[in-house]
Enzyme design. Structure first.
Site, PDB file in Angstrom:
ATOM      1  N   GLY A  43      32.126  75.105  94.052  1.00  0.00           N
ATOM      2  CA  GLY A  43      33.265  76.010  94.318  1.00  0.00           C
ATOM      3  C   GLY A  43      32.986  76.957  95.473  1.00  0.00           C
ATOM      4  O   GLY A  43      31.893  76.969  96.053  1.00  0.00           O
ATOM      5  N   LEU A  45      32.697  80.334  95.707  1.00  0.00           N
ATOM      6  CA  LEU A  45      31.685  81.382  95.583  1.00  0.00           C
ATOM      7  C   LEU A  45      30.290  80.785  95.742  1.00  0.00           C
ATOM      8  O   LEU A  45      29.411  81.344  96.412  1.00  0.00           O
ATOM      9  CB  LEU A  45      31.814  82.071  94.216  1.00  0.00           C
ATOM     10  CG  LEU A  45      30.910  83.262  94.047  1.00  0.00           C
ATOM     11  CD1 LEU A  45      31.457  84.464  94.811  1.00  0.00           C
ATOM     12  CD2 LEU A  45      30.761  83.640  92.575  1.00  0.00           C
ATOM     13  N   LYS A 182      33.259  88.230  87.130  1.00  0.00           N
ATOM     14  CA  LYS A 182      34.519  88.798  86.684  1.00  0.00           C
ATOM     15  C   LYS A 182      35.653  87.830  87.002  1.00  0.00           C
ATOM     16  O   LYS A 182      35.441  86.987  87.882  1.00  0.00           O
ATOM     17  CB  LYS A 182      34.743  90.163  87.340  1.00  0.00           C
ATOM     18  CG  LYS A 182      35.191  90.091  88.793  1.00  0.00           C
ATOM     19  CD  LYS A 182      35.437  91.454  89.326  1.00  0.00           C
ATOM     20  CE  LYS A 182      35.778  91.413  90.769  1.00  0.00           C
ATOM     21  NZ  LYS A 182      36.960  90.699  91.165  1.00  0.00           N
ATOM     22  N   LEU A 214      27.068  96.277  92.575  1.00  0.00           N
ATOM     23  CA  LEU A 214      25.783  96.823  92.127  1.00  0.00           C
ATOM     24  C   LEU A 214      24.611  96.182  92.875  1.00  0.00           C
ATOM     25  O   LEU A 214      23.490  96.655  92.805  1.00  0.00           O
ATOM     26  CB  LEU A 214      25.612  96.639  90.619  1.00  0.00           C
ATOM     27  CG  LEU A 214      26.612  97.407  89.763  1.00  0.00           C
ATOM     28  CD1 LEU A 214      26.320  97.213  88.290  1.00  0.00           C
ATOM     29  CD2 LEU A 214      26.583  98.892  90.100  1.00  0.00           C
ATOM     30  N   GLY A 215      24.897  95.091  93.589  1.00  0.00           N
ATOM     31  CA  GLY A 215      23.855  94.456  94.388  1.00  0.00           C
ATOM     32  C   GLY A 215      23.888  94.918  95.835  1.00  0.00           C
ATOM     33  O   GLY A 215      23.024  94.562  96.624  1.00  0.00           O
ATOM     34  N   ASP A 270      41.335  94.128  90.077  1.00  0.00           N
ATOM     35  CA  ASP A 270      40.466  93.312  90.930  1.00  0.00           C
ATOM     36  C   ASP A 270      39.251  94.093  91.434  1.00  0.00           C
ATOM     37  O   ASP A 270      38.134  93.597  91.392  1.00  0.00           O
ATOM     38  CB  ASP A 270      41.286  92.781  92.118  1.00  0.00           C
ATOM     39  CG  ASP A 270      40.494  91.810  92.978  1.00  0.00           C
ATOM     40  OD1 ASP A 270      39.684  91.054  92.419  1.00  0.00           O
ATOM     41  OD2 ASP A 270      40.678  91.817  94.214  1.00  0.00           O
ATOM     42  N   HIS A 275      34.320  97.552  90.669  1.00  0.00           N
ATOM     43  CA  HIS A 275      33.450  97.997  91.768  1.00  0.00           C
ATOM     44  C   HIS A 275      33.507  99.511  91.981  1.00  0.00           C
ATOM     45  O   HIS A 275      32.487 100.189  91.996  1.00  0.00           O
ATOM     46  CB  HIS A 275      33.842  97.321  93.083  1.00  0.00           C
ATOM     47  CG  HIS A 275      33.921  95.827  93.012  1.00  0.00           C
ATOM     48  ND1 HIS A 275      33.142  95.088  92.177  1.00  0.00           N
ATOM     49  CD2 HIS A 275      34.688  94.925  93.692  1.00  0.00           C
ATOM     50  CE1 HIS A 275      33.415  93.790  92.342  1.00  0.00           C
ATOM     51  NE2 HIS A 275      34.365  93.675  93.250  1.00  0.00           N
ATOM     52  N   TRP A 621      52.637 126.148  67.536  1.00  0.00           N
ATOM     53  CA  TRP A 621      52.505 125.709  66.144  1.00  0.00           C
ATOM     54  C   TRP A 621      52.709 124.206  66.077  1.00  0.00           C
ATOM     55  O   TRP A 621      53.273 123.619  66.992  1.00  0.00           O
ATOM     56  CB  TRP A 621      53.569 126.413  65.282  1.00  0.00           C
ATOM     57  CG  TRP A 621      53.472 127.905  65.310  1.00  0.00           C
ATOM     58  CD1 TRP A 621      54.005 128.743  66.249  1.00  0.00           C
ATOM     59  CD2 TRP A 621      52.781 128.733  64.371  1.00  0.00           C
ATOM     60  NE1 TRP A 621      53.699 130.054  65.961  1.00  0.00           N
ATOM     61  CE2 TRP A 621      52.947 130.076  64.794  1.00  0.00           C
ATOM     62  CE3 TRP A 621      52.051 128.494  63.206  1.00  0.00           C
ATOM     63  CZ2 TRP A 621      52.405 131.158  64.109  1.00  0.00           C
ATOM     64  CZ3 TRP A 621      51.525 129.557  62.515  1.00  0.00           C
ATOM     65  CH2 TRP A 621      51.687 130.882  62.964  1.00  0.00           C
TER      66      TRP A 621
HETATM   67  C1  BG6 Z   1      35.986  90.974  94.968  1.00  0.00           C
HETATM   68  C2  BG6 Z   1      37.485  90.964  94.879  1.00  0.00           C
HETATM   69  O1  BG6 Z   1      35.439  91.262  93.711  1.00  0.00           O
HETATM   70  O2  BG6 Z   1      35.588  91.982  95.882  1.00  0.00           O
HETATM   71  C3  BG6 Z   1      38.079  90.690  96.250  1.00  0.00           C
HETATM   72  O3  BG6 Z   1      37.908  89.953  93.976  1.00  0.00           O
HETATM   73  C4  BG6 Z   1      37.549  91.689  97.240  1.00  0.00           C
HETATM   74  O4  BG6 Z   1      39.492  90.758  96.191  1.00  0.00           O
HETATM   75  C5  BG6 Z   1      36.035  91.765  97.208  1.00  0.00           C
HETATM   76  O5  BG6 Z   1      37.977  91.268  98.521  1.00  0.00           O
HETATM   77  C6  BG6 Z   1      35.497  92.876  98.068  1.00  0.00           C
HETATM   78  O6  BG6 Z   1      34.115  92.752  98.154  1.00  0.00           O
HETATM   79  P1  BG6 Z   1      33.345  93.131  99.487  1.00  0.00           P
HETATM   80  O7  BG6 Z   1      31.926  92.853  99.147  1.00  0.00           O
HETATM   81  O8  BG6 Z   1      33.898  92.249 100.568  1.00  0.00           O
HETATM   82  O9  BG6 Z   1      33.621  94.562  99.739  1.00  0.00           O
END
Ligand code: BG6
Length: 795
Positions: A43, A45, A182, A214-215, A270, A275, A621
């Site tokens: 995929g 990601l 997420k 967080l990374g 989102d 975040h 009251w």
């Molecule tokens: C993702 C969202 O979690 O974070 C996206 O689903 C968003 O919509 C992205 O664009 C933003 O992340 P970064 O690292 O590009 O700031």
């Protein structure tokens, strides 16, 4: 399998010769074999970040005694998907520290260790589990652990987790880590459900919920920076010195290609719920004594969540870029009449109710199709120096600390501290100070006005997190409690905004100042008039033409009717007028308020707009109370406290909660709580006649805590009684009809479409208080006014 051992030995030989064994990684039980399975391995990601991250892990760890095998899992059969997997794998690049020759060697071995595995059915998982175990026994290698990365839509999580649990658990002593991306639900209840489902297959310590923020190097340095610089920060990290905190994620991209996901989520779910909220907690939580103590970090975070002030729709502005709806119609196959209300922009103000931060605005904002790509958190400090001359001198300039996540004018992650604040201490050798920079300005100040710290080597968030998963560092991941606390905070706002039409914006530089918003007390509004709005008739909501208040009669009493917001404005104004009159005439205003959800908007209106209300001379009251401790969320007093009392300046002595808890028990007749309240009313309220009693009415016609079928006559001359509700909690304390009818004015507030049937029915019935307690409200010498919104009146 030979390939695993082979590749490892070959590498070990070269690496050991070069730099010797690395130390055993903290958190990992022992060296040995690690199987990595990316479910969804072909995929987007995985292609963009995950394989790259695992490649870095491999390159960094293979010399420390671990061996690896990698599986890209997916629904397609092996022959079809293998080419896609290798296409993704070929793109990985080496960490900068590797020489070209070594890079080529490591990459070649990495490719040899990877294979595609079809993961569609339970049998596929069984086969994989069997294969993983057989590999170990055949080669006689010890297993360190199995890492499953689920890069698939969340609806598939529970099934996959179950299959992993049933067939892919590692051998004894080795770890299992399952990584989840997420969305983890779309509101509190769905997140809770998902957590429960996952909990049946996986232990909490086996789940790694990713929030890639967080990374990010800057985000993960927030706590260490606060610690290292605590000498400077401790005295100023509070409401007296901080003007406001801004946490911002601006994006130039649209949501095209992701609409089926995005349209169900929108910008708050989102990126803000996760975040930006995580960044907010890192900035505001109490510093843990040990930054890597997961439990302590979580505990401190949860304290912030529990102190966040409840958000309602007035705390947010939302927008939607103009082309979004078209994209929705196309990608979701909708007709031209379809309008989506999903926000692609939001500006939200949050407050934390602890002494350190009380009334200090925290702004969270994010949007798609904005003018630039930029993410940062800025702490803007108050500048208490008045500059008479030379406004350009350094001490006259804004004082701020900026945690700059990346992009924007700077293009690299950095922590910037205004030179007129302090010179920050360098945290460790992985960060350096930059003194030479190109001529850019950051958030309105030339970069030369800041001390600038930046990571020595820039690293991708996913690569960082993957290495943390490998090390079992749970502090960089979202625990179940953290997740539920965050959803618990955001869900009421999301529900409150569900029917709100977002302001349309054209996108990019053309947005101009359309999305600027201003903070007014606890409210957020757009700073400028809207140019285009989604037509109201598509929203099924109120039209602008209807912003009028109508006077009339209802059940032969006065009636005021209007659209909800106008009605509340009117009721609040009427209350203030009554209060002013009472104070003018007798120095006191006695107000009795009831529970329920209808008065919430009124409480908020009073808290935020009625600064001249004579609160100091007002006594509050209770009309009724549930027999629960006052601190419980379903206590009427708690609601009143949270939405009104804590926001207004009213002497403590003027507040009169009903004594439902006495002698450490709730509403026991012998404790005489009702009598005690009655005595207070007799003593403090002139002729026991409240100036204003605000009531609501339930679907069954109950008012206060006087329910159909209660023997109201049995209350006799009492002003306060213990009563029974058909709904939980059953026991109540309530003013009686007599107490209410003695009032000088009684307002009955009825709101919402769901009350329409009731309003129609009540308009026809005769007075019959035992069946319809509300019909027993007939003030003896005072006025009764019905405040009914158009939704309830017209349906
Ligand atoms: C993702 C969202 O979690 O974070 C996206 O689903 C968003 O919509 C992205 O664009 C933003 O992340 P970064 O690292 O590009 O700031």
């Amino acid at each position: 399998m030979w390939k695993v051992v082979w590749a490892t030995l070959l590498l070990l030989a070269t690496v050991c010769a070069q730099r010797g064994y690395a130390k055993e990684t903290k958190g990992a039980p022992k060296v040995g074999h690690v199987s990595v399975v990316i479910v969804g391995g072909t995929g987007d990601l995985a292609k963009k970040y995950l394989w790259q991250g695992f490649f870095h892990l491999y390159a960094n760890q293979v010399s420390s005694g671990y061996s690896f095998s990698f599986y890209g899992g997916g629904l397609l059969p092996k022959d079809k998907a293998t080419p896609f997997l290798f296409e993704a794998l070929k793109g990985v690049v080496c960490p900068r520290e590797l020489s070209v020759e070594r890079c080529a060697l490591v990459k070649e071995q990495f490719l040899k260790l990877a294979e595609y595995w079809q993961l569609k059915t339970s049998e596929d998982y069984q086969a994989l589990g069997k294969h993983l175990t057989e590999q170990l026994t055949q080669e006689g290698i010890v297993e360190a652990g199995r890492l499953f990365y689920l890069s698939v839509p969340a609806f598939a999580y529970a099934d996959i987790a179950e299959r992993i649990n049933n067939s892919c658990r590692p051998t004894d002593g080795a770890w299992l880590r399952v990584v989840l991306e997420k969305p983890f639900g779309h509101d509190f209840s769905s997140a809770q459900l998902l957590s429960t489902q996952l909990g049946t297959s996986l232990k909490d310590e086996e789940m790694y919920r990713i929030d890639h923020y967080l990374g990010k190097q800057v985000v993960s340095k927030i706590l260490p920076f606060r610690r290292e610089n605590s000498k400077h920060l401790d005295p100023i990290w509070n409401k007296h010195h901080i003007e406001r905190v801004e946490i911002v994620l601006k994006e130039t991209l649209d949501a095209r290609g992701r609409i089926p996901f995005y349209d169900q989520y929108g910008v708050i779910r989102d990126v803000i719920q996760n975040h930006l909220t995580e960044v907010m907690t890192l900035l505001t939580m109490g510093l843990p004594a040990n930054l890597s103590d997961v439990k302590e970090v979580l505990r401190n975070k949860l304290k912030i969540f529990s102190a966040l002030q409840h958000l309602d729709r007035n705390c947010a502005t939302i927008g939607q870029y103009q082309n979004y709806n078209l994209e929705v119609q196309e990608e979701l196959n909708k007709t031209k009449e379809y309008y989506s209300l999903t926000p692609t922009f939001a500006g939200i103000m949050v407050h934390i109710d602890i002494a350190q931060y009380e009334k200090m605005p925290i702004i969270l904002t994010s949007g798609k199709m904005l003018d630039e790509r930029l993410g940062y958190a800025r702490i803007l400090f108050k500048n208490d120096i008045f500059c008479v001359q030379s406004h350009n001198s350094v001490h006259c300039k804004p004082k701020q600390i900026v945690f700059y996540f990346g992009h924007g004018t700077l293009q690299y992650p950095a922590i910037l501290v205004s030179k007129n604040l302090f010179k920050p201490d360098l945290m460790d050798t992985e960060w350096k100070e930059i003194t030479e920079h190109k001529d850019v300005s950051v958030l309105g100040m030339p970069i030369s006005d800041y001390y600038v710290l930046t990571p020595t080597v820039q690293r991708e968030a996913y690569a960082e997190l993957i290495s943390h998963i490998f090390q079992g560092r749970k502090d960089s991941f979202i625990s179940t409690e953290n997740l539920l606390a965050s959803w618990g905070f955001w869900t009421p706002l999301l529900h409150g905004l569900a029917k709100t039409s977002p302001r349309l914006y054209p996108g990019g530089a053309d947005n101009g100042n359309m999305l600027d918003f201003k903070l007014l007390g606890r409210e957020v509004t757009f700073a400028n008039e809207a140019v285009v709005m989604i037509p109201q008739d598509h929203m099924g909501g109120s039209g602008a033409e209807s912003f009028q208040v109508m006077q009339g009669k209802y059940r032969s009493a006065e009636m005021v009717s209007a659209w909800p917001e106008e009605l509340i404005v009117r009721l609040a104004a009427d209350l203030q007028a009554s209060a002013e009159k009472a104070v003018r005439e007798g120095g006191r205003f006695h107000l009795a308020l009831s529970g329920g959800s209808s008065p919430l908007a009124l409480f908020q209106r009073l808290a935020r707009h009625h600064y001249s209300f004579p609160w100091r001379d007002t006594h509050v009251w209770m009309v009724d109370e549930r027999c629960v401790p006052l601190t419980e969320l379903d206590s009427n007093f708690r609601t009143l406290h949270d939405h009104l009392l804590q926001h207004v300046k009213m002497p403590y002595f003027n507040i009169h909660p009903m004594p439902v808890q006495m002698n450490q028990r709730l509403c026991v007749e012998e404790d005489s709580g009702a009598l005690l309240y009655e005595r207070d009313i007799n003593q403090l309220v002139n002729a026991s006649s409240f100036h204003f009693v605000l009531l609501g009415v339930g679907y069954d016609g109950h008012t206060a805590s006087l329910f159909p079928g209660s023997k109201l006559d049995a209350h006799g001359d009492s002003l306060v009684a213990l009563t029974e509700s058909p709904a939980k909690p059953h026991q109540r304390m309530s003013l009686t009809l007599r107490a209410i009818n003695q009032a000088q004015k009684v307002g009955v507030l009825v709101m919402g479409k769901s009350k329409h049937e009731l309003v129609t029915q009540l308009s026809r019935v005769k007075d019959n208080p035992n069946k319809w307690p509300i019909t027993g409200i007939r003030p003896t010498s005072g006025r009764l006014v019905w405040y009914i919104d158009y939704d309830a009146l017209l349906g």
